[in-house]
Design a protein around this motif. Structure first.
Motif, PDB file in Angstrom:
ATOM      1  N   HIS A  69     -13.783   1.154  -5.286  1.00  0.00           N
ATOM      2  CA  HIS A  69     -13.299   2.184  -6.199  1.00  0.00           C
ATOM      3  C   HIS A  69     -14.389   2.562  -7.197  1.00  0.00           C
ATOM      4  CE1 HIS A  69      -8.994   1.766  -5.034  1.00  0.00           C
ATOM      5  NE2 HIS A  69      -9.370   0.526  -4.743  1.00  0.00           N
ATOM      6  N   GLY A  70     -14.346   3.806  -7.661  1.00  0.00           N
ATOM      7  CA  GLY A  70     -15.278   4.226  -8.700  1.00  0.00           C
ATOM      8  C   GLY A  70     -15.136   3.406  -9.966  1.00  0.00           C
ATOM      9  N   SER A  71     -13.965   2.813 -10.159  1.00  0.00           N
ATOM     10  CA  SER A  71     -13.724   1.958 -11.328  1.00  0.00           C
ATOM     11  C   SER A  71     -14.409   0.606 -11.222  1.00  0.00           C
ATOM     12  CB  SER A  71     -12.218   1.747 -11.497  1.00  0.00           C
ATOM     13  OG  SER A  71     -11.667   1.120 -10.345  1.00  0.00           O
ATOM     14  N   GLY A  72     -14.967   0.292 -10.042  1.00  0.00           N
ATOM     15  CA  GLY A  72     -15.644  -0.981  -9.838  1.00  0.00           C
ATOM     16  C   GLY A  72     -14.829  -2.015  -9.098  1.00  0.00           C
ATOM     17  N   VAL A  73     -13.531  -1.770  -8.938  1.00  0.00           N
ATOM     18  CA  VAL A  73     -12.655  -2.715  -8.240  1.00  0.00           C
ATOM     19  C   VAL A  73     -12.911  -2.647  -6.738  1.00  0.00           C
ATOM     20  CG1 VAL A  73     -10.243  -3.321  -7.748  1.00  0.00           C
ATOM     21  CG2 VAL A  73     -10.894  -2.525 -10.034  1.00  0.00           C
ATOM     22  N   LEU A  74     -12.855  -3.801  -6.077  1.00  0.00           N
ATOM     23  CA  LEU A  74     -12.852  -3.872  -4.624  1.00  0.00           C
ATOM     24  C   LEU A  74     -11.419  -4.118  -4.163  1.00  0.00           C
ATOM     25  CD1 LEU A  74     -15.945  -6.032  -3.590  1.00  0.00           C
ATOM     26  CD2 LEU A  74     -15.558  -3.610  -3.065  1.00  0.00           C
ATOM     27  N   SER A  75     -10.931  -3.301  -3.236  1.00  0.00           N
ATOM     28  CA  SER A  75      -9.610  -3.504  -2.645  1.00  0.00           C
ATOM     29  C   SER A  75      -9.767  -4.009  -1.219  1.00  0.00           C
ATOM     30  CB  SER A  75      -8.805  -2.199  -2.643  1.00  0.00           C
ATOM     31  OG  SER A  75      -8.350  -1.875  -3.929  1.00  0.00           O
ATOM     32  N   HIS A  76      -9.144  -5.144  -0.931  1.00  0.00           N
ATOM     33  CA  HIS A  76      -9.096  -5.700   0.416  1.00  0.00           C
ATOM     34  C   HIS A  76      -7.679  -5.507   0.943  1.00  0.00           C
ATOM     35  CE1 HIS A  76     -12.770  -8.630   0.139  1.00  0.00           C
ATOM     36  NE2 HIS A  76     -13.064  -7.383  -0.181  1.00  0.00           N
ATOM     37  N   LEU A  77      -7.537  -4.752   2.020  1.00  0.00           N
ATOM     38  CA  LEU A  77      -6.223  -4.343   2.514  1.00  0.00           C
ATOM     39  C   LEU A  77      -6.046  -4.803   3.952  1.00  0.00           C
ATOM     40  CD1 LEU A  77      -6.334  -0.667   1.164  1.00  0.00           C
ATOM     41  CD2 LEU A  77      -5.550  -2.720  -0.042  1.00  0.00           C
ATOM     42  N   TRP A  78      -4.980  -5.581   4.180  1.00  0.00           N
ATOM     43  CA  TRP A  78      -4.652  -6.066   5.519  1.00  0.00           C
ATOM     44  C   TRP A  78      -3.359  -5.415   5.998  1.00  0.00           C
ATOM     45  CZ3 TRP A  78      -6.656  -9.181   1.734  1.00  0.00           C
ATOM     46  CH2 TRP A  78      -7.705 -10.054   2.060  1.00  0.00           C
ATOM     47  N   MET A  79      -3.332  -5.034   7.273  1.00  0.00           N
ATOM     48  CA  MET A  79      -2.093  -4.592   7.914  1.00  0.00           C
ATOM     49  C   MET A  79      -2.094  -5.138   9.334  1.00  0.00           C
ATOM     50  SD  MET A  79      -3.820  -0.997   7.336  1.00  0.00           S
ATOM     51  CE  MET A  79      -4.772  -1.915   6.142  1.00  0.00           C
ATOM     52  N   ASN A  80      -1.035  -5.841   9.698  1.00  0.00           N
ATOM     53  CA  ASN A  80      -1.061  -6.582  10.961  1.00  0.00           C
ATOM     54  C   ASN A  80       0.359  -6.706  11.495  1.00  0.00           C
ATOM     55  OD1 ASN A  80      -1.415  -8.472  13.039  1.00  0.00           O
ATOM     56  ND2 ASN A  80      -3.023  -9.553  11.931  1.00  0.00           N
ATOM     57  N   MET A  81       0.541  -6.332  12.747  1.00  0.00           N
ATOM     58  CA  MET A  81       1.854  -6.432  13.390  1.00  0.00           C
ATOM     59  C   MET A  81       1.969  -7.669  14.278  1.00  0.00           C
ATOM     60  SD  MET A  81       3.370  -3.854  12.137  1.00  0.00           S
ATOM     61  CE  MET A  81       4.854  -3.717  13.131  1.00  0.00           C
ATOM     62  N   LEU A  82       0.932  -8.492  14.320  1.00  0.00           N
ATOM     63  CA  LEU A  82       0.944  -9.693  15.155  1.00  0.00           C
ATOM     64  C   LEU A  82       0.522 -10.893  14.305  1.00  0.00           C
ATOM     65  CD1 LEU A  82       1.553 -10.252  18.189  1.00  0.00           C
ATOM     66  CD2 LEU A  82      -0.921 -10.273  18.557  1.00  0.00           C
ATOM     67  N   CYS A  83       1.222 -11.051  13.198  1.00  0.00           N
ATOM     68  CA  CYS A  83       0.859 -12.077  12.223  1.00  0.00           C
ATOM     69  C   CYS A  83       1.979 -13.110  12.148  1.00  0.00           C
ATOM     70  CB  CYS A  83       0.632 -11.443  10.857  1.00  0.00           C
ATOM     71  SG  CYS A  83       0.078 -12.606   9.613  1.00  0.00           S
ATOM     72  N   ALA A  84       1.717 -14.305  12.663  1.00  0.00           N
ATOM     73  CA  ALA A  84       2.735 -15.357  12.711  1.00  0.00           C
ATOM     74  C   ALA A  84       2.885 -16.092  11.383  1.00  0.00           C
ATOM     75  CB  ALA A  84       2.405 -16.349  13.824  1.00  0.00           C
ATOM     76  N   GLN A  85       1.875 -16.037  10.526  1.00  0.00           N
ATOM     77  CA  GLN A  85       1.955 -16.624   9.192  1.00  0.00           C
ATOM     78  C   GLN A  85       1.370 -15.614   8.203  1.00  0.00           C
ATOM     79  OE1 GLN A  85       0.602 -20.638   8.647  1.00  0.00           O
ATOM     80  NE2 GLN A  85       1.307 -21.307  10.662  1.00  0.00           N
ATOM     81  N   GLN A  86       2.214 -15.152   7.303  1.00  0.00           N
ATOM     82  CA  GLN A  86       1.829 -14.056   6.438  1.00  0.00           C
ATOM     83  C   GLN A  86       1.197 -14.544   5.140  1.00  0.00           C
ATOM     84  OE1 GLN A  86       5.374 -11.681   5.998  1.00  0.00           O
ATOM     85  NE2 GLN A  86       5.714 -11.613   8.205  1.00  0.00           N
ATOM     86  N   GLY A  87       0.173 -13.838   4.701  1.00  0.00           N
ATOM     87  CA  GLY A  87      -0.468 -14.129   3.434  1.00  0.00           C
ATOM     88  C   GLY A  87       0.311 -13.516   2.284  1.00  0.00           C
ATOM     89  N   PRO A  88      -0.188 -13.647   1.054  1.00  0.00           N
ATOM     90  CA  PRO A  88       0.517 -13.063  -0.089  1.00  0.00           C
ATOM     91  C   PRO A  88       0.563 -11.542  -0.007  1.00  0.00           C
ATOM     92  CG  PRO A  88      -1.640 -13.895  -0.753  1.00  0.00           C
ATOM     93  CD  PRO A  88      -1.406 -14.363   0.648  1.00  0.00           C
ATOM     94  N   ARG A  89       1.669 -10.999  -0.467  1.00  0.00           N
ATOM     95  CA  ARG A  89       1.785  -9.536  -0.500  1.00  0.00           C
ATOM     96  C   ARG A  89       0.707  -8.963  -1.424  1.00  0.00           C
ATOM     97  NH1 ARG A  89       1.210  -5.183  -0.511  1.00  0.00           N
ATOM     98  NH2 ARG A  89       2.625  -3.416  -0.799  1.00  0.00           N
ATOM     99  N   TYR A  90       0.516  -9.593  -2.581  1.00  0.00           N
ATOM    100  CA  TYR A  90      -0.536  -9.177  -3.505  1.00  0.00           C
ATOM    101  C   TYR A  90      -1.281 -10.401  -4.027  1.00  0.00           C
ATOM    102  CZ  TYR A  90       1.849  -4.634  -4.127  1.00  0.00           C
ATOM    103  OH  TYR A  90       2.414  -3.417  -3.942  1.00  0.00           O
TER     104      TYR A  90
END
Length: 354
Positions: free
Chosen positions: A231-252
């Motif tokens: 982002h121009g603000s300096g933040v890095l966004s890491h975005l995951w989307m997965n339909m074959l995930c048997a163990q889910q990580g944190p939503r945020y």
């Protein structure tokens, strides 16, 4: 319909096109629950869904598709498109040209160029056009938004956001056949929400890394994606989307100079409607306390209750806009379509890098 905000407006005569998950779980219940609207038409070619629509909304007229709904334009004010992505551009264009205001479900279109064209057309014709980015009203997103407004985390450096599911088979027929060019795949689906939320929270961004994979048998687009935004603000966004995930990580997981926030689970509004609840129920949008997120630092963590989810806000804001004179009104639309066009541009960037 009166355009004088000083007089009571008549109900906004509405057609919902598509009665799959989008129309059945999101649009029709929200429209029917808001007295500013009348749910007059539901368009679906499936006889079983037609019967279900009439059973759930007595008096509603069912028609076999979008063209049939637009043929009734003289008796309508608003059309809501909950159809497959490849139909969004042609149906929205036809609806605007028929003199209707339009809600388009995400993704807005399958290219940013189509999105720009629809915005220009709506402006030229003086019609209200908006995009159903409903997850701007997820309770957990509203919680993160409030944390950022309060400055509780200090300077945010990294934003991690996930939509992960265990769905090893492609359930819907149209999704099984849709390529990326048709708007198929999880990047166009769940990814549209993740990208939109990141832009809303941290401002303009560019894609600096993208991994787009098709893991499931028969998947023609993508079902396992990871996208990094700078982002121009300096933040890095890491975005995951997965339909074959048997163990889910944190939503945020949001990391800042003064602390962090971690949240598991997903917003309860969709499953609540699927289970038979309604938007007017007292329990609607309220997340169970055990899903509260954790705020602070390891060893110094506090539980933070989740804000109540509020999808009905989308249609409340839209009704105010339309009833106050539509495009002549200074009131905002619930989602400025320019934002979803920026999401489409990020999707195009991701595809060029992957």
């Amino acid at each position: 319909m009166s355009t004088d905000s000083s007089t009571p407006s008549t109900p906004i005569r509405t057609a919902v096109v598509g009665f799959g998950l989008s129309g059945r779980v999101f649009h029709a219940p929200l429209v029917a629950a808001d007295p500013s609207y009348s749910l007059d038409v539901i368009a679906t070619s499936d006889p079983g869904r037609q019967a279900a629509a009439v059973g759930q909304y007595p008096g509603v007229k069912t028609v076999p598709g979008g063209d049939a709904a637009l043929a009734l334009a003289a008796d309508l004010d608003l059309v809501v498109l909950g159809t497959p992505p490849t139909t969004h551009y042609p149906l929205a264009k036809a609806a605007l040209e028929a003199g209707l205001d339009v809600v388009v479900d995400k993704p807005f279109a399958v290219t940013s160029a189509q999105g720009h064209e629809l915005i220009a057309l709506a402006e030229r014709l003086g019609r209200v056009l908006t995009v159903f980015q409903n997850r701007r009203w997820d309770g957990d997103y509203l919680t993160v938004k409030e944390l950022l407004a309060e400055g509780s985390l200090g300077q945010v450096t990294r934003f991690e956001s996930r939509f992960e599911r265990w769905s090893p088979e492609v359930a819907k027929a149209w999704k099984a056949e849709a390529t990326a060019a048709d708007g198929g795949g999880v990047l166009f689906d769940l990814g549209t929400h993740l990208l939109d939320q990141a832009l809303q929270l941290f401002g303009p961004a560019t894609v600096v890394h993208a991994e787009l994979q098709a893991r499931r048998p028969g998947e023609k687009a993508d079902d396992d994606c990871f996208v990094v935004l700078r982002h121009g603000s300096g933040v890095l966004s890491h975005l995951w989307m997965n339909m074959l995930c048997a163990q889910q990580g944190p939503r945020y997981r949001v990391l800042g100079s003064e602390g962090a926030f971690t949240k598991h689970g997903v917003d309860p509004q969709e499953p609540y409607i699927v289970a038979g609840g309604g938007p007017l129920d007292e329990e609607y949008g309220v997340e169970a306390p055990e899903w509260a997120g954790k705020l602070g630092r390891d060893g110094h963590l506090d539980r933070l209750s989740t804000e109540r989810g509020a999808y009905p806000e989308f249609y409340r804001i839209l009704a105010a806009k339309i009833s106050d004179g539509g495009t002549a009104s200074p009131l905002p639309v619930p989602v400025d379509p320019a934002g979803p066009v920026e999401v489409l541009k990020l999707i195009e960037q991701a595809r060029s890098l992957a």
